[in-house]
Scaffold this active site. Structure first.
Site, PDB file in Angstrom:
ATOM      1  CB  SER A  55       4.297  -1.872  11.201  1.00 26.00           C
ATOM      2  OG  SER A  55       3.574  -0.875  11.289  1.00 26.00           O
ATOM      3  CG  ASN A  80      -1.750   1.148   1.362  1.00 25.92           C
ATOM      4  OD1 ASN A  80      -1.980   1.861   0.250  1.00 25.92           O
ATOM      5  ND2 ASN A  80      -2.665   1.220   2.289  1.00 25.92           N
ATOM      6  CG  HIS A 106      -5.850   1.505   5.210  1.00 33.57           C
ATOM      7  ND1 HIS A 106      -5.484   2.393   6.148  1.00 33.57           N
ATOM      8  CD2 HIS A 106      -4.794   0.553   4.790  1.00 33.57           C
ATOM      9  CE1 HIS A 106      -4.062   1.900   6.256  1.00 33.57           C
ATOM     10  NE2 HIS A 106      -3.753   0.931   5.653  1.00 33.57           N
ATOM     11  CD  GLU A 123      -5.674  -1.670   8.273  1.00 33.44           C
ATOM     12  OE1 GLU A 123      -4.708  -1.237   7.772  1.00 33.44           O
ATOM     13  OE2 GLU A 123      -6.695  -1.127   8.090  1.00 33.44           O
ATOM     14  CD  GLU A 168      -3.180   5.391   6.603  1.00 35.28           C
ATOM     15  OE1 GLU A 168      -2.381   5.253   7.248  1.00 35.28           O
ATOM     16  OE2 GLU A 168      -3.563   5.309   5.354  1.00 35.28           O
ATOM     17  CE  LYS A 173      -0.557   3.030   4.639  1.00 34.09           C
ATOM     18  NZ  LYS A 173      -0.408   3.088   6.147  1.00 34.09           N
ATOM     19  N   GLY A 203       2.422   2.666  11.046  1.00 37.43           N
ATOM     20  CA  GLY A 203       3.324   3.749  10.942  1.00 37.43           C
ATOM     21  C   GLY A 203       3.926   4.181  12.268  1.00 37.43           C
TER      22      GLY A 203
END
Length: 228
Positions: free
Chosen positions: A191, A10, A94, A164, A96, A12, A170
């Site tokens: 991660s 990904n 996701h 996840e 985010e 991003k 991150g």
């Protein structure tokens, strides 16, 4: 028949034609395990670029799509547009998208249904935040997220379910194999790095990764080959 080991990257909202072109050259020249299905999630504006430059052995995914084919939805893209770029996958749900942009479980379920009906493969993301894990409601949260996705899936061969743990994205923290919800048919986003991929890949119910920052680095090839 079991699914191939799956590794998604990904990217991003990162990269430009120069840096992504260099990454693509590295991937194309790298020796990768032919028994692994690899899909790179490019920013929407670079989907056509990524698909035209990446070797055909690599798949490409959009990072989002909307729940209808077309219309007055400024800033959105549809599965039909994604397919028109020669792209066959989309990442949905996701963390985010959930926590930064406020997407609900219901909306993610609707997006999943339309993407699958349109012929895209779906990388569907689920996972708990740190306060939810510490509050002991991980299973409740993940069950609810998964149910809204599962209720809209008729053919699981077109779906990769990516667990996840949000607190590991991150942050430099990595979920241990014991902290990963080990369920058949899931890929794991936590991660993952070149240093942690082999141990995670060795877990019997882990059949892949969805990789964030490390997918923008040469070590992504090491992660692709983690199962070898």
């Amino acid at each position: 028949m079991s699914r191939k080991f799956f590794v998604g990257g990904n990217w991003k909202m990162n990269g430009d034609k120069k840096s992504l072109g260099e990454l693509i050259q590295t991937l194309n020249a790298g020796k990768v395990d032919p028994n692994v299905e690899v899909v790179c999630g490019a920013p929407s504006i670079y989907l056509d670029f990524a698909r035209s430059k990446l070797d055909p052995k690599f798949g490409v995914a959009a990072q989002n799509c909307y729940k209808v084919p077309k219309g007055a939805f400024t800033g959105e893209i549809s599965p039909a547009m994604i397919k028109d770029c020669g792209v066959n996958w989309v990442i949905l749900g996701h963390s985010e998208r959930r926590h930064v942009f406020g997407e609900s479980d219901e909306l993610i379920g609707q997006k999943t249904a339309h993407a699958l009906e349109s012929g895209l493969g779906v990388i569907a993301c689920i996972g708990e935040k740190l306060d939810e894990r510490e509050g002991g409601i991980t299973e409740k949260v993940v069950f609810s997220q998964t149910k809204f996705i599962a209720d809209n899936v008729k053919d699981w061969s077109k779906v990769v379910l990516a667990y996840e743990p949000v607190w590991a994205i991150g942050t430099g923290k990595t979920a241990s194999p014991q902290q990963v919800l080990l369920k058949p048919g899931q890929s794991v986003s936590c991660s993952v790095t070149g240093g942690t991929c082999k141990e995670l890949a060795s877990q019997k119910d882990v059949d892949g990764f969805l990789v964030g920052g490390a997918s923008l680095k040469p070590e992504f090839i090491e992660i692709i080959n983690a199962k070898a």
